[in-house]
Design an enzyme around this catalytic site. Structure first.
Site, PDB file in Angstrom:
ATOM      1  CG  ASP A 176      -4.754  -2.051   3.254  1.00 60.25           C
ATOM      2  OD1 ASP A 176      -5.066  -2.762   4.325  1.00 60.25           O
ATOM      3  OD2 ASP A 176      -4.612  -0.784   3.233  1.00 60.25           O
ATOM      4  CG  ASN A 231      -1.945   1.092   1.272  1.00 60.38           C
ATOM      5  OD1 ASN A 231      -1.433   2.318   0.828  1.00 60.38           O
ATOM      6  ND2 ASN A 231      -3.096   0.993   1.633  1.00 60.38           N
ATOM      7  CG  ASP A 259      -0.634  -4.182   4.193  1.00 57.26           C
ATOM      8  OD1 ASP A 259      -1.237  -3.413   3.439  1.00 57.26           O
ATOM      9  OD2 ASP A 259      -0.243  -3.480   5.167  1.00 57.26           O
ATOM     10  CG  ASP A 267       0.110   4.846   6.288  1.00 57.54           C
ATOM     11  OD1 ASP A 267       0.361   4.469   5.156  1.00 57.54           O
ATOM     12  OD2 ASP A 267      -0.815   5.663   6.643  1.00 57.54           O
ATOM     13  CG  HIS A 268       0.268   0.425   4.443  1.00 55.42           C
ATOM     14  ND1 HIS A 268      -0.692  -0.750   4.649  1.00 55.42           N
ATOM     15  CD2 HIS A 268      -0.476   1.497   4.535  1.00 55.42           C
ATOM     16  CE1 HIS A 268      -1.939  -0.114   5.000  1.00 55.42           C
ATOM     17  NE2 HIS A 268      -1.610   1.132   4.879  1.00 55.42           N
ATOM     18  CG  ASN A 308      -8.106  -1.222   5.826  1.00 57.29           C
ATOM     19  OD1 ASN A 308      -7.034  -0.739   6.382  1.00 57.29           O
ATOM     20  ND2 ASN A 308      -8.236  -0.681   4.581  1.00 57.29           N
ATOM     21  CD  GLU A 335      -4.886   4.230   1.127  1.00 57.91           C
ATOM     22  OE1 GLU A 335      -5.199   5.469   0.984  1.00 57.91           O
ATOM     23  OE2 GLU A 335      -4.133   3.693   2.013  1.00 57.91           O
TER      24      GLU A 335
END
Length: 263
Positions: free
Chosen positions: A147, A7, A218, A247-248, A149, A34
């Site tokens: 991802d 991501n 993920d 941030d991933h 989530n 993303e």
DNA sequence: ATGCCTAATGCAATTAGA
């Protein structure tokens, strides 16, 4: 063969980080999430210069998924999950690459819970489960990567008690994840590293990466014939420490080449 | 309960992320 999911949190804002990681890790097939860019702003040329062809399904500002390959043609199977023609969010892309069906997905975040975004997450998850069942029944080698989530268990959250009411850890979301796994999918990272706290995401707040206050959201899920070929799985967590990083962190699996003797 | 940070949009402040 190395297959990864990442991501990127804005493919153009993070392009230098993505290119540096691709150059260093040299994965063969990558699912990206993303993109946060319209279709016409996908950075095809710098990726091609590194040897990757690409297929993408994007939209302005939000969401967006892509598949990259340096091991042969990407044959598009579908873009978007079946089951809701009114769903305009670019969260799913599926292609055949190197004899494997690659499903790249970006499951909705779902916060705040309760609310319409959480309802959308649950409905999207139901559609994924229904479609994944058809992929499993096909008997093809399939990988569901992206991802999700969802933190599947307490082991996947730095402080589980603080996340119980969150849309990423809610009981009904974890139940959906395990309903999916029960079709026969293998969570590659967890299967090779049982009992180990491994994270794929650290938020930008509160110095989370330095404190290792992370989440494992993920995932790479393998159909049975690919599980038989699984050699290794890991997270390139050092990428999360780079300047201008997502941030991933990238997550990957290494698969044995198809055995000629068995075919 | 909220901000803490970051991106996109678009040029300020909002929306969204997780």
């Amino acid at each position: 063969m190395k297959i990864a999911t990442y991501n990127v949190n804005g493919i153009n804002g993070r392009l230098s980080v993505l290119l540096q990681w691709l150059d260093e890790a040299k994965p063969d097939i990558i699912c990206l999430q993303e993109l946060k860019a319209p279709n016409e702003k996908f950075p095809q040329k710098p990726l091609r210069d590194l040897g990757y062809t690409a297929l993408w399904h994007a939209q302005k500002s939000w969401n967006g998924v892509a598949i990259l390959s340096r091991v042969g043609e990407i044959h598009e199977v579908r873009r978007g999950l079946p089951g809701n023609p009114d769903d305009m969010q670019s969260r799913y892309i599926e292609a055949a690459v190197a004899g494997i069906v690659i499903a790249g997905l970006y499951l909705p975040n779902g916060n705040p819970r309760p609310g319409p975004k959480f309802d959308y997450k649950l409905r999207w998850f139901e559609r994924l489960i229904a479609h994944a069942a058809t992929l499993m029944e096909s008997g093809h080698p399939v990988i569901l990567a992206g991802d999700f989530n969802v933190m599947p268990t307490d082991l996947d959250v730095y402080k589980p008690e603080r996340w119980l009411d969150d849309a990423l850890f809610a009981p009904e979301v974890r139940a959906a994840y395990f309903e999916l796994l029960e079709q026969g999918w293998t969570d590659a990272l967890r299967s090779l590293h049982p009992g180990e706290a491994i994270y794929t995401f650290w938020d930008y707040f509160r110095n989370a990466y330095a404190r290792n206050a992370g989440l494992r959201i993920d995932h790479l899920l393998l159909s049975p014939s690919l599980t038989d070929r699984l050699i290794a799985a890991g997270v390139d967590r050092h990428v999360r420490s780079w300047e201008k990083t997502s941030d991933h962190a990238p997550v990957w699996v290494d698969l044995r080449n198809r055995s000629k003797a068995k075919r």
